[in-house]
Design a protein around this motif. Structure first.
Motif, PDB file in Angstrom:
ATOM      1  N   VAL A  74       0.836  -1.204   0.000  1.00 38.92           N
ATOM      2  CA  VAL A  74       0.000   0.000   0.000  1.00 38.92           C
ATOM      3  C   VAL A  74       0.870   1.253   0.000  1.00 38.92           C
ATOM      4  CG1 VAL A  74      -1.634   1.356   1.364  1.00 38.92           C
ATOM      5  CG2 VAL A  74      -1.991  -1.098   1.070  1.00 38.92           C
ATOM      6  N   VAL A  75       1.922   1.247   0.803  1.00 42.36           N
ATOM      7  CA  VAL A  75       2.833   2.401   0.857  1.00 42.36           C
ATOM      8  C   VAL A  75       3.442   2.643  -0.527  1.00 42.36           C
ATOM      9  CG1 VAL A  75       4.990   3.284   1.818  1.00 42.36           C
ATOM     10  CG2 VAL A  75       3.331   2.150   3.315  1.00 42.36           C
ATOM     11  N   ALA A  76       3.923   1.591  -1.170  1.00 40.29           N
ATOM     12  CA  ALA A  76       4.535   1.735  -2.497  1.00 40.29           C
ATOM     13  C   ALA A  76       3.532   2.253  -3.519  1.00 40.29           C
ATOM     14  CB  ALA A  76       5.116   0.398  -2.953  1.00 40.29           C
ATOM     15  N   GLN A  77       2.287   1.809  -3.432  1.00 40.62           N
ATOM     16  CA  GLN A  77       1.253   2.285  -4.355  1.00 40.62           C
ATOM     17  C   GLN A  77       1.009   3.774  -4.183  1.00 40.62           C
ATOM     18  OE1 GLN A  77      -1.923  -0.382  -3.286  1.00 40.62           O
ATOM     19  NE2 GLN A  77      -1.337  -1.926  -4.801  1.00 40.62           N
ATOM     20  N   GLU A  78       1.029   4.237  -2.943  1.00 35.42           N
ATOM     21  CA  GLU A  78       0.844   5.665  -2.688  1.00 35.42           C
ATOM     22  C   GLU A  78       2.015   6.474  -3.261  1.00 35.42           C
ATOM     23  OE1 GLU A  78      -1.823   7.245  -1.330  1.00 35.42           O
ATOM     24  OE2 GLU A  78      -2.760   5.274  -1.479  1.00 35.42           O
ATOM     25  N   ILE A  79       3.217   5.949  -3.121  1.00 43.29           N
ATOM     26  CA  ILE A  79       4.395   6.634  -3.670  1.00 43.29           C
ATOM     27  C   ILE A  79       4.319   6.683  -5.189  1.00 43.29           C
ATOM     28  CG2 ILE A  79       6.913   6.540  -3.914  1.00 43.29           C
ATOM     29  CD1 ILE A  79       6.948   5.115  -1.144  1.00 43.29           C
ATOM     30  N   ASP A  80       3.995   5.560  -5.812  1.00 42.30           N
ATOM     31  CA  ASP A  80       3.888   5.506  -7.271  1.00 42.30           C
ATOM     32  C   ASP A  80       2.833   6.488  -7.777  1.00 42.30           C
ATOM     33  OD1 ASP A  80       5.874   3.601  -7.741  1.00 42.30           O
ATOM     34  OD2 ASP A  80       4.482   1.910  -7.547  1.00 42.30           O
TER      35      ASP A  80
END
Length: 200
Positions: A74-80
């Motif tokens: 989820v964190v990576a998706q927000e960054i992307d």
């Protein structure tokens, strides 16, 4: 006469059960911590049986790892989402970093990913998970900057990504403990600028 509801496939039931276990475990791991959370607590919170838990996960640690993987994803998706490739390298790195801090501000997330995660799974396993998610986005952002000649080729991207990732983690922990997020955003942006300024 009302139509009968569509029957769920075995795969759908499996995915639903797995998601319910992960959601219940997440709540308890945040509220009580890993050590104080027992598997009977998890299955009771999920409204399932211990048999269902052990059908999907070998043990409590395997379930915890699934929770951590979900959080990291989820964190990576927000960054992307915050740092598309259409942005200039500097803006992508800064906005991606701010998205990381915002995502980590979700209650309990720093505990799962930065405190209990390394303690339960070990540093190597957590680095592996991070390498597929948040650290991956940072490495890609720096590589994009290097390709755009915004970073000198002499700078080792992987080493810089590792160090910056550690700085972002420390910032997330400080903010979770009550520090001013603005101070850390400014400081992290300055660190990024320190790397990029050398490309002139």
């Amino acid at each position: 006469m009302r139509p009968k509801p569509a029957r769920r496939s075995n795969r759908e039931r499996t995915e639903t059960t797995r998601a319910e276990l992960i959601a219940a475990a997440r709540r308890l791991f945040i509220e009580k911590g890993y050590a104080e959370t027992a598997t009977p607590d998890i299955v009771a919170a999920a409204g399932l049986t211990r048999g269902a838990l052990y059908h999907h996960f070998a043990d409590k640690q395997a379930l915890f790892r699934a929770v951590v993987e979900n959080e990291a994803q989820v964190v990576a998706q927000e960054i992307d989402r915050a740092s598309p490739s259409t942005l200039p390298p500097r803006e992508a790195l800064v906005q991606g970093g701010e998205a990381f801090l915002a995502a980590m501000a979700q209650p309990g997330r720093t505990r799962l990913l930065l405190l209990d995660g390394p303690a339960v799974l070990g540093r190597i396993a957590m680095d592996e998970i991070d390498g597929r998610h948040a650290a991956r986005t940072l490495r890609e952002g720096l590589a994009f900057a290097a390709e755009a000649d915004a970073v000198p080729r002499s700078i080792p991207i992987d080493a810089v990504a590792h160090l910056l990732s550690s700085a972002f983690d420390r910032a997330a922990l400080a903010i979770a403990a009550g520090a001013d997020p603005t101070d850390y955003k400014v400081a992290l942006a300055a660190m990024i600028d320190g790397i990029l300024i050398r490309a002139a």
